[in-house]
Design a protein around this motif. Sequence first.
Motif, mmCIF file in Angstrom:
data_model
loop_
_atom_site.group_PDB
_atom_site.id
_atom_site.type_symbol
_atom_site.label_atom_id
_atom_site.label_comp_id
_atom_site.label_asym_id
_atom_site.label_seq_id
_atom_site.Cartn_x
_atom_site.Cartn_y
_atom_site.Cartn_z
ATOM 1 N N LYS A 33 49.473 46.441 -43.343
ATOM 2 C CA LYS A 33 49.489 45.029 -43.710
ATOM 3 C C LYS A 33 50.576 44.794 -44.745
ATOM 4 C CE LYS A 33 46.278 41.304 -44.886
ATOM 5 N NZ LYS A 33 44.881 40.988 -45.226
ATOM 6 N N CYS A 40 53.836 38.820 -46.635
ATOM 7 C CA CYS A 40 53.479 37.821 -45.616
ATOM 8 C C CYS A 40 52.064 38.022 -45.077
ATOM 9 C CB CYS A 40 54.490 37.838 -44.475
ATOM 10 S SG CYS A 40 54.486 39.368 -43.479
ATOM 11 N N ARG A 41 51.431 39.152 -45.435
ATOM 12 C CA ARG A 41 50.051 39.475 -45.042
ATOM 13 C C ARG A 41 49.888 39.682 -43.549
ATOM 14 N NH1 ARG A 41 48.663 41.188 -49.579
ATOM 15 N NH2 ARG A 41 46.473 41.153 -48.964
ATOM 16 N N GLN A 42 51.001 39.869 -42.842
ATOM 17 C CA GLN A 42 50.942 40.116 -41.401
ATOM 18 C C GLN A 42 50.664 41.601 -41.142
ATOM 19 O OE1 GLN A 42 51.417 37.765 -38.755
ATOM 20 N NE2 GLN A 42 51.110 36.349 -40.467
ATOM 21 N N CYS A 88 59.608 45.204 -44.102
ATOM 22 C CA CYS A 88 58.797 44.439 -43.159
ATOM 23 C C CYS A 88 59.703 43.679 -42.189
ATOM 24 C CB CYS A 88 57.911 43.452 -43.920
ATOM 25 S SG CYS A 88 56.953 42.358 -42.834
ATOM 26 N N LYS A 109 58.894 41.220 -40.388
ATOM 27 C CA LYS A 109 58.493 39.813 -40.324
ATOM 28 C C LYS A 109 59.120 38.984 -41.451
ATOM 29 C CE LYS A 109 55.242 40.605 -37.092
ATOM 30 N NZ LYS A 109 55.225 40.005 -35.748
ATOM 31 N N CYS A 110 59.089 39.531 -42.690
ATOM 32 C CA CYS A 110 59.503 38.722 -43.847
ATOM 33 C C CYS A 110 60.534 39.412 -44.734
ATOM 34 C CB CYS A 110 58.284 38.357 -44.688
ATOM 35 S SG CYS A 110 57.510 39.793 -45.492
#
Length: 310
Positions: free
Chosen positions: A37, A41-43, A57, A59-60
């Motif tokens: 995790k 971004c907590r994704q 990460c 994603k972010c």
Amino acid sequence: MGWLSRSHSKDKTSEKKLPEVQEGERKVRIPEGLWIKCHLCRQIVYRKEVEKAGKVCPKCNYHFPITIDERIAQLADPDSFVEFAGQIEPLDPLNFTDSMRYPERVRLAQKKTGLTEALRIGDCKINARPAVLGVFSFGFMGGSMGSVVGEKVVRAAERALELKVPLILVTASGGARMQEGIFSLMQMARTSAAISRLHENAIPFFSVLTDPTFGGVSASFAMLGDVILAEPRSLIGFAGPRVIEQTIKQQLPEGFQRAEFLLSHGFLDMIVERGKLRETLSLLICHFRQNGTSKCQSEGDPEGEALVRD
């Protein structure tokens, strides 16, 4: 239930539960270790994808903390890092005790990290260009600077001066080590003096600030680089933001003490993503060569000269 029948029953409390992820209206269980995790971004992201990107990460662009060995592998040419001053260990000059004696804390940190101290220094090559590299471990007592860390910074600077090669220090620290009191604080002056000798002799010092860099480290050598770089979103300062807010009784600006905020206020020279850090340092070494020429070629880099021309 008798002890015989109970011993053959399934102990449900000992079962290891797999993490769950919400997918639409149903929860999906995922094998432990395959996914992590993101702290920002907590994704939920695929671990191998994060590791392939250098612990970033996808994603972010959050930069996860990495170990000293991972940092050295990312920056230095393969098998080029040769550590020195690796066996120096701290003493207990103050017989400091809080909930635990200081030597005990050091032993626990050594066992946890496999390091003797919070800083490793050594000779290395970056794209075949020689340098002295030092890397902090935040996992070792918060990367705090005590007498040994200060001594290693001084020895790294002296080594760079002796070999006439650039010094690169990658910091991650909470500041001075309170268990050594004034012996720790005096390292701020010692390390700053060592860096000033590099400046006097025109030996480049590149400071790389990572998340977090605070206290006595940021207030001394870490902010004295000829070029000061930082990883994205790194938290950098002296006192923490909560301490400052409680002191001045005001709310701080958004992003205060993040690398981007410091860059916009002139405290940093550049923010460099982890995947580009090695090449950036290589170009800086090339640009600051001591021979006074613009030629900057090395083995395996025939076009280096063109990369640094104005």
